[in-house]
Design a protein around this motif. Sequence first.
Motif, short mmCIF file in Angstrom:
data_model
loop_
_atom_site.label_atom_id
_atom_site.label_comp_id
_atom_site.label_asym_id
_atom_site.label_seq_id
_atom_site.Cartn_x
_atom_site.Cartn_y
_atom_site.Cartn_z
N GLU A 170 0.89 -1.28 0.06
CA GLU A 170 0.08 -0.04 -0.18
C GLU A 170 0.73 1.20 -0.03
OE1 GLU A 170 -3.90 -0.90 2.38
OE2 GLU A 170 -2.31 -1.33 3.57
N PHE A 171 2.12 1.18 0.49
CA PHE A 171 2.99 2.18 0.63
C PHE A 171 4.47 1.50 0.50
CE2 PHE A 171 4.80 6.10 3.12
CZ PHE A 171 4.92 6.75 2.02
N THR A 172 4.87 1.61 1.95
CA THR A 172 6.07 0.91 2.21
C THR A 172 6.15 0.77 3.71
OG1 THR A 172 8.43 0.81 2.16
CG2 THR A 172 7.50 3.16 2.30
N TYR A 173 6.62 -0.29 4.05
CA TYR A 173 6.94 -0.33 5.74
C TYR A 173 8.24 0.51 5.71
CZ TYR A 173 3.71 -4.39 6.38
OH TYR A 173 2.88 -5.00 6.31
N ARG A 174 8.31 1.03 6.93
CA ARG A 174 9.49 2.05 7.00
C ARG A 174 10.53 1.87 8.19
NH1 ARG A 174 7.94 6.82 8.99
NH2 ARG A 174 9.28 8.01 8.02
N ARG A 175 10.39 1.40 9.54
CA ARG A 175 11.37 1.13 10.25
C ARG A 175 11.55 -0.26 10.47
NH1 ARG A 175 13.16 5.91 9.26
NH2 ARG A 175 11.93 7.65 10.08
N PRO A 176 12.60 -0.86 9.97
CA PRO A 176 12.78 -2.21 10.13
C PRO A 176 12.45 -2.80 11.72
CG PRO A 176 14.48 -1.41 8.81
CD PRO A 176 13.74 -0.12 9.60
N THR A 177 11.76 -3.94 11.87
CA THR A 177 11.73 -4.56 13.07
C THR A 177 13.13 -4.67 13.81
OG1 THR A 177 10.35 -5.99 11.76
CG2 THR A 177 10.91 -6.74 14.21
N ALA A 178 13.10 -3.81 15.03
CA ALA A 178 14.49 -3.89 15.69
C ALA A 178 14.91 -5.29 16.50
CB ALA A 178 14.30 -2.74 16.83
N ILE A 179 15.87 -5.84 16.38
CA ILE A 179 16.16 -7.11 16.91
C ILE A 179 16.97 -7.12 18.42
CG2 ILE A 179 16.92 -9.54 17.03
CD1 ILE A 179 16.02 -9.39 13.93
N ALA A 180 16.41 -7.48 19.53
CA ALA A 180 17.22 -7.50 20.64
C ALA A 180 17.61 -8.72 21.25
CB ALA A 180 16.53 -6.60 21.66
N ILE A 181 18.72 -8.75 21.62
CA ILE A 181 19.30 -10.34 22.23
C ILE A 181 19.43 -9.96 23.67
CG2 ILE A 181 21.31 -11.76 22.22
CD1 ILE A 181 19.74 -11.89 19.52
N ASP A 182 19.04 -11.03 24.22
CA ASP A 182 19.04 -10.80 25.89
C ASP A 182 20.33 -11.27 26.41
OD1 ASP A 182 18.87 -13.55 25.57
OD2 ASP A 182 18.42 -13.68 27.56
N VAL A 183 20.60 -10.56 27.46
CA VAL A 183 21.56 -10.94 28.81
C VAL A 183 20.88 -10.94 29.91
CG1 VAL A 183 23.63 -10.31 27.34
CG2 VAL A 183 22.51 -8.75 29.05
N SER A 184 21.40 -11.76 30.82
CA SER A 184 20.71 -11.64 32.32
C SER A 184 21.77 -11.48 33.28
CB SER A 184 19.78 -12.89 32.32
OG SER A 184 20.65 -14.11 32.19
N ILE A 224 17.76 -11.25 7.08
CA ILE A 224 17.41 -11.28 5.58
C ILE A 224 15.97 -10.94 5.33
CG2 ILE A 224 17.62 -12.42 3.40
CD1 ILE A 224 20.20 -13.67 4.34
N LEU A 225 15.24 -11.75 6.07
CA LEU A 225 13.49 -11.62 6.17
C LEU A 225 13.25 -10.18 6.14
CD1 LEU A 225 11.02 -12.79 5.36
CD2 LEU A 225 10.87 -13.45 7.64
N ARG A 226 13.85 -9.75 7.38
CA ARG A 226 13.66 -8.31 7.83
C ARG A 226 13.98 -7.18 6.72
NH1 ARG A 226 16.69 -5.58 12.58
NH2 ARG A 226 18.59 -5.64 11.34
N ASP A 227 14.98 -7.18 6.24
CA ASP A 227 15.51 -6.49 5.07
C ASP A 227 14.74 -6.36 4.04
OD1 ASP A 227 17.40 -6.05 2.61
OD2 ASP A 227 18.30 -4.83 4.46
N ASN A 228 14.45 -7.79 3.47
CA ASN A 228 13.48 -7.82 2.40
C ASN A 228 12.16 -7.20 2.37
OD1 ASN A 228 14.63 -11.27 1.15
ND2 ASN A 228 15.75 -9.20 1.33
N ILE A 229 11.45 -7.43 3.65
CA ILE A 229 10.09 -7.09 3.81
C ILE A 229 10.22 -5.69 4.01
CG2 ILE A 229 8.32 -7.13 5.50
CD1 ILE A 229 8.28 -9.85 4.83
#
Lengths: 329, 474
Positions: free
Chosen positions: B92-106, B326-331
Amino acid sequence: MPQGQVNLIRRLFTLSLPLPIESYRGVIAKVKIGATKSEGGSRSYSTTVGGARTLPFYTFEGLNPPPVLALEVYDHLVSPPVGVMEAFGDVIMDPVEWIRVVDRFNPDIINLNVRSISPLTLNRSVKDAMHLLEEVLQATGRPLMITGIMDPIHTEDISRNTEFLKQAAECFKGERLLIGPVTVEAYETVAEAALTNGHNLLAKSNMDVNQAIRLNELLSAKGVSTDRIVVDVTTGALGYGIEYTLSTMERLRLRALQGDRMAGSPMIFFVSENVFISEFREPPLNLSIYETAAAVAGLMSGADLVSLFYVESLHMVRSLLSEFPWGGG
Amino acid sequence: MARSLSPLEVYNLLPKTNCGKCGEANCLSFATRLVNLEVEIEKCPPLVEEVKYRENYFKLKDLLKPLIREVLITRGGKAVRIGGEYVLYRHEFTYRRPTAIAIDVSDNMTPESIIDRVKQIESLSYPYIGKELKLDLIAVRSVTGDPESFRKAVRVVLGSSSLPIVLCSLNPDVLKAGLSEMPGDKPLIYAATVDNWSQMVELALAYDCPLVVSAPNNPVTLKSLVKTLLECGLEDLVLDPGCMGGEGLYDTIVNFTMLRKAVFRANDSLLGFPLLGAPISVWLENGRALDRKWEECYLAGMLIVRFADVLIIHSLDGWVILPLLILRDNIYTDPRKPVSVKPGLYKIGTPNESSPVMFTSNFALTYYTVSSDIQAAKVDAYLIVVDTEGLSVTSAVAGRKLTADKVADAVKESGIENLVKHRYLIIPGRASKLSGEIEEATNWKVLVGPLDSSEISKFLSENWYGKKLWEAGR
C-alpha cells in the motif's frame, strides 16, 4: 487500595475492542489434484488446494482450509545443495528411488521436476521422460505435480517444455495431475491437452498481479476454469527478491477476495528455490531452517500450496500449521 | 496519515507562495514529496517561522503523522527507531522502520560471560547487497529480582557495548537501579502490567523513557492500560500483546494481526503504537535446545512478516539470526522503488590481475542472478555494477539508461584499471548492440557475453580460460 488502581479497574470495564472484521465477496477456487481408481486414475487419494475465504492467519475473520504441502524431487541435479547428500544419500541420483524415500515422509503431494529435458542441459528426450513418469506413478500413490522447465525463456526450452507437458497430459489421462509451467508466451497447446485429459495447470507469471490475472483470462478463454489452475508468482529465494513474491501474492489474494474471479485461483510458492542459493555460506547456514523461514513468510502472504525440498522443513511447517485452527473452505 | 491523502490536500495548507526555500520548484511539488515522506515538513521555513501559518503547520503535522507512533530508543549518539508505520500491507506504501532485534543477557551471568555475549551480539554482521545486516539492541533481563545484581549487569553491558538497551523486569525497584545507571539515554522499559503500572508510569516519567505495556493474550486489558497510561501523561508506548510458541502460537499471531488491523481498518488510535514480540518465551518450555532454536526462528519470522516492530530473542547462532535479518531487510524494502544494488565494483571470489571483468545492471534481481551464476561457475571475477536506475539490462538499453558513456564512467570510477593487467570487458549479451560504442568510450576491448547469465560458466571456459586472453594484455 491506591486510587490509581480503582481508576484502572473502572477503565478495564469501560473499554472494549471491537474486532476489526472485514467481510469479503470473493472466495478462492478449489483445485482437486489426483484421481483415485473410482475417479478414473490410479492415486490412493486426492488433495484439494484452495478454498480460502479470508487472508491467511486472520482466523478472527474466518477459517481457511489448511495449506497443502508438497515435497520436490528432481530427475537431475547439477550440483546438489549443501546437506542434500547427507539428508537423502545416493537416492538423489535416481528419481524413482528418491520418490520412494520422499513418499515415506507423508507429503500431501509430490512434485517431480523433470528438468533434464532442457536442450540447454541434458537434452533428455520426451520419450525417455515419459518412461520415467510411468515408473514414478508406480512408485507412489500420492497425487502428483509434474513440472518441466521452470524458466522457459529460450525458444528451444519453450517448445520442449510444451511437448513434454502435452505428452504427459496424454499419456496419463485421467490422473488429474498438476502440470506446468504454462506462461503467457506458451499456454495453448498444454491447456488443450490438460482439458482433454482431465489435468490441472500450473500458470506461471513474474511478480506482476496483472500478468497473473491476464494468464488466467487467456486460459479461461481456452475453457480452463480457475478451479483447474494453480498460480505461481514465485520470483526468488529469501534474500534474492522474495519480497516481490510476497507482495504479489498478498495483492493477488486481496484482489480475489474483493471479488475479481480471475484472481481467484489458489497460489503455489516454490520455497525450494531457497536451497539453491549460493551466497550466505558463512556462517554455515542450516538450509532447512532457511527454507522453513521462507515457507512461513510465503504462507503468511497467502500461499495455498508450498513446495519444499527438505524433509525437516516439511515436519517443521506441518507442526507449526497444526497449532492453528483450519476450516473446510 | 491515511494513505488516501492527496498532495492537493497538503498543498492547500502550504503557503502557496512558491518561494522555493524548500528547494522545490513550487509548493505543489513540495506537497507531493511530503505525501511520499521524502521530506520533512520543517523544510518549509515560512510554515515553521511565520505566525500566520502556525495553525496550518500544526494541521499538516497532524495530517502527516504515521498511524503507528514512532518511538525512539537511544543511547549516546545511537538511536533505534521503531514504529512510524503508515500502512497495514507493505504494497500500500512501504514499511518504514525495520523490526528492531534485541538479544538478551541476564543478571545472573558472570561479568565475563556478559562481556562475551555482548561482544558476540555487537560483532554479528553479514554483508548483503552493499549493506551490513546487524542486530540492534541488547535486552538486559532481571532473573534474580535483585536491584543490585541488575545494576551490576547493566554496568557491565554499558561498559562493553554501545548498543541501545531494553531493560526488562516487572519489578520497578529493579528497573530503577538500571535506569539510574544511564542518565541521558532512553532505554526501552519492559514492562508495565495491570499489577505494577502506576509505579512504572512514575519511572517512565521520571527518566523520560519509552515504556512497554504488557497484557499477555489480553488485548482488551492492553487497550485499557494504554488509555490509562496516556491519561497519566505518557506518550511513547510500545505494546506487548504476549508471545508464545507451541499451543500459544495461534493466539500470538491472532493478537498481533488483530491489533494492527484495528488501527488501520477500525481507526482504533489507542492501539497505534509499535508492537513488541518476545520469541525468547519459547525457552520457557522444556526439551532440546535445537528444537527451541528452530521454534524461536520461525516464530520470529512470522512476527517480522506480521507487524512486529521490536523482537526479543535468545538464540545467537548465525543459522537462526541470518534468515531473520534477511527476511527483515526484504520485507522492509521500499516496493515503490525498483530494488537496486549500489553501483560500483563487486569482487566475486578472490579475483586477481588476470581475472575476467564483467558488468551488469544495478537492478537487484539481475545482480543477484548474475553474481550467483558467476559464483556457481566457481570463477573469480570482477563485476562492475552500472547505475541503470534499477532497470534490467534490456529495459535500460531500450530506455537509454544504459549507455556507452555510463559504462565508461563506471569503469573509470571502479578503479579496475589498476586491478587487472588486461583490457577486456565482458558485456551482457542483452547489451550487445552497444559493443562498438562501449569499445570507443572505454578504450577497452569488448567481448559480448551470453544472453543468459546461466551460460557465463560455459562462456568463460571457452572464451576466457580457453584462450588465456589476459596473457596478451589486450
